[in-house]
Design an enzyme around this catalytic site. Structure first.
Site, mmCIF file in Angstrom:
data_model
loop_
_atom_site.group_PDB
_atom_site.id
_atom_site.type_symbol
_atom_site.label_atom_id
_atom_site.label_comp_id
_atom_site.label_asym_id
_atom_site.label_seq_id
_atom_site.Cartn_x
_atom_site.Cartn_y
_atom_site.Cartn_z
ATOM 1 C CG ASN A 34 101.157 -118.934 103.575
ATOM 2 O OD1 ASN A 34 101.547 -118.325 104.573
ATOM 3 N ND2 ASN A 34 99.915 -118.821 103.111
ATOM 4 C CD1 TRP A 35 106.205 -122.256 106.808
ATOM 5 C CD2 TRP A 35 107.459 -121.145 108.298
ATOM 6 N NE1 TRP A 35 107.477 -122.777 106.759
ATOM 7 C CE2 TRP A 35 108.266 -122.119 107.656
ATOM 8 C CE3 TRP A 35 108.038 -120.323 109.278
ATOM 9 C CZ2 TRP A 35 109.623 -122.278 107.974
ATOM 10 C CZ3 TRP A 35 109.385 -120.491 109.580
ATOM 11 C CH2 TRP A 35 110.166 -121.464 108.939
ATOM 12 C CE LYS A 36 97.824 -121.128 104.858
ATOM 13 N NZ LYS A 36 96.555 -121.751 104.534
ATOM 14 C CG HIS A 76 96.510 -116.513 101.548
ATOM 15 N ND1 HIS A 76 95.449 -117.035 102.238
ATOM 16 C CD2 HIS A 76 97.273 -117.564 101.156
ATOM 17 C CE1 HIS A 76 95.566 -118.359 102.275
ATOM 18 N NE2 HIS A 76 96.666 -118.704 101.629
ATOM 19 C CD GLU A 103 94.411 -118.873 105.213
ATOM 20 O OE1 GLU A 103 95.462 -118.386 105.681
ATOM 21 O OE2 GLU A 103 94.312 -120.070 104.890
ATOM 22 C CD GLU A 106 97.164 -120.492 97.776
ATOM 23 O OE1 GLU A 106 97.974 -121.355 98.138
ATOM 24 O OE2 GLU A 106 96.769 -119.584 98.522
ATOM 25 N N GLY A 113 93.885 -126.091 102.954
ATOM 26 C CA GLY A 113 93.820 -126.655 104.303
ATOM 27 C C GLY A 113 92.745 -127.712 104.482
ATOM 28 C CB SER A 134 95.315 -129.881 99.914
ATOM 29 O OG SER A 134 94.431 -129.349 100.897
ATOM 30 N N GLY A 145 100.955 -124.585 102.157
ATOM 31 C CA GLY A 145 100.669 -124.168 103.530
ATOM 32 C C GLY A 145 101.106 -125.240 104.516
ATOM 33 N N GLY A 146 100.153 -126.044 104.960
ATOM 34 C CA GLY A 146 100.388 -127.037 106.009
ATOM 35 C C GLY A 146 101.633 -127.887 105.791
HETATM 36 P P1 PGA Z 1 97.464 -125.596 102.339
HETATM 37 O O1 PGA Z 1 97.500 -123.999 102.209
HETATM 38 O O2 PGA Z 1 98.658 -126.130 101.570
HETATM 39 O O3 PGA Z 1 97.558 -125.879 103.807
HETATM 40 O O4 PGA Z 1 96.194 -126.065 101.722
HETATM 41 C C1 PGA Z 1 97.894 -123.366 101.022
HETATM 42 C C2 PGA Z 1 97.841 -121.860 101.189
HETATM 43 O O5 PGA Z 1 96.906 -121.351 101.814
HETATM 44 O O6 PGA Z 1 98.729 -121.128 100.701
#
Ligand code: PGA
Length: 249
Positions: free
Chosen positions: A9-11, A95, A97, A167, A173, A212, A233-234
């Site tokens: 997930n590149w956000k 998600h 967010e 999640e 993050g 993470s 994500g990251g």
């Molecule tokens: P993260 O994000 O790996 O940076 O913790 C995961 C996500 O939000 O899908």
């Protein structure tokens, strides 16, 4: 057997050219990955370029959100059919967010899941508790509500085609990962909720862990019996790091 799915997930990161360069670097590094599905989820504006760079490979592409209607006066929104037309096979829905910053409710998430399925997209339905909720001992209850709400009204056959991403919000993050045992326990409880409602179909549903995930913790998480992949994500932004997660075995 459930084939694990590792999704990136590149956000809100990467333009089209940046995304295309990343996947061009990634493809040779994951050529030998077996028994794992790989999905890249760029921002809307990078889908076309990334899709072109992925053409002919086994790596699939997903979007990060979708509207629930097929078309109409919804300024700024993108429909499931549009995502299919640009080459998406998957879409992340609900998600944390989106729930946190854009007020998405379980009811809205459910409409999006249905829209995705009717267009032939695989929904990646995200669920998970906040730190406060975890500390109040509400983790499994919150996940139950989100899973029940997100999957409401689906037939068992449809549920088999949904991917759930567990999640924990406090792990996203932050560098804090749920312990593999903790993640396994919650994910098992999620599968139990699906079994109660949809029966046998629960055995086919892939449930990812997200929050993470890094090359250092991927293998241990993925070794858990109910964890069927990761939503990253990251660590999905760089080819070498994401490849190291994909090649976790
Ligand atoms: P993260 O994000 O790996 O940076 O913790 C995961 C996500 O939000 O899908």
């Amino acid at each position: 057997m459930r084939i694990p799915v590792i999704a990136g997930n590149w956000k809100m990161h990467k333009t089209g050219p940046e995304g295309a360069a990343m996947v061009t670097a990634l493809l040779p590094l994951v050529r030998d990955a077996r028994e794992v599905e790989i999905v890249i989820c760029p921002p809307f504006t990078a889908l076309e370029a990334v899709g072109r760079a992925l053409a002919g490979s086994a790596v699939r592409m997903g979007a990060q959100d979708v509207h629930w209607q097929a078309e109409g006066a919804y300024t700024g929104e993108v429909s499931a059919g549009m995502l299919v037309a640009v080459g998406c096979s998957h879409v992340i829905i609900g998600h944390s967010e989106r729930r946190q910053y854009f007020g998405e409710t379980d009811e809205l998430v459910n409409r999006k899941v249905k829209a995705a399925l009717s267009a032939g997209l695989v929904p990646i339905l995200c669920v998970g508790e906040t730190l406060e909720q975890r500390e109040a001992g509400q983790t499994e209850e919150i996940c139950r509500t989100q899973v029940e709400g997100g999957l409401k009204g689906l037939a068992p056959e449809q549920v088999k085609g949904v991917i759930i991403a567990y999640e924990p919000v406090w792990a996203i993050g932050t560098g804090r990962t749920a312990s593999p045992q903790d993640a396994q326990q919650v994910i098992r409880s999620i599968r139990q909720v699906i079994r109660e409602i949809f029966g046998e179909a629960a055995e086919a549903v892939r449930i990812q862990y997200g929050g993470s995930v890094k090359p250092e913790n991927a293998a241990e998480l993925m070794a858990q019996p109910d964890i069927d992949g990761a939503l990253v994500g990251g660590a999905s932004l760089q080819a070498e790091t994401f490849a190291a997660i994909i090649n976790y075995r």
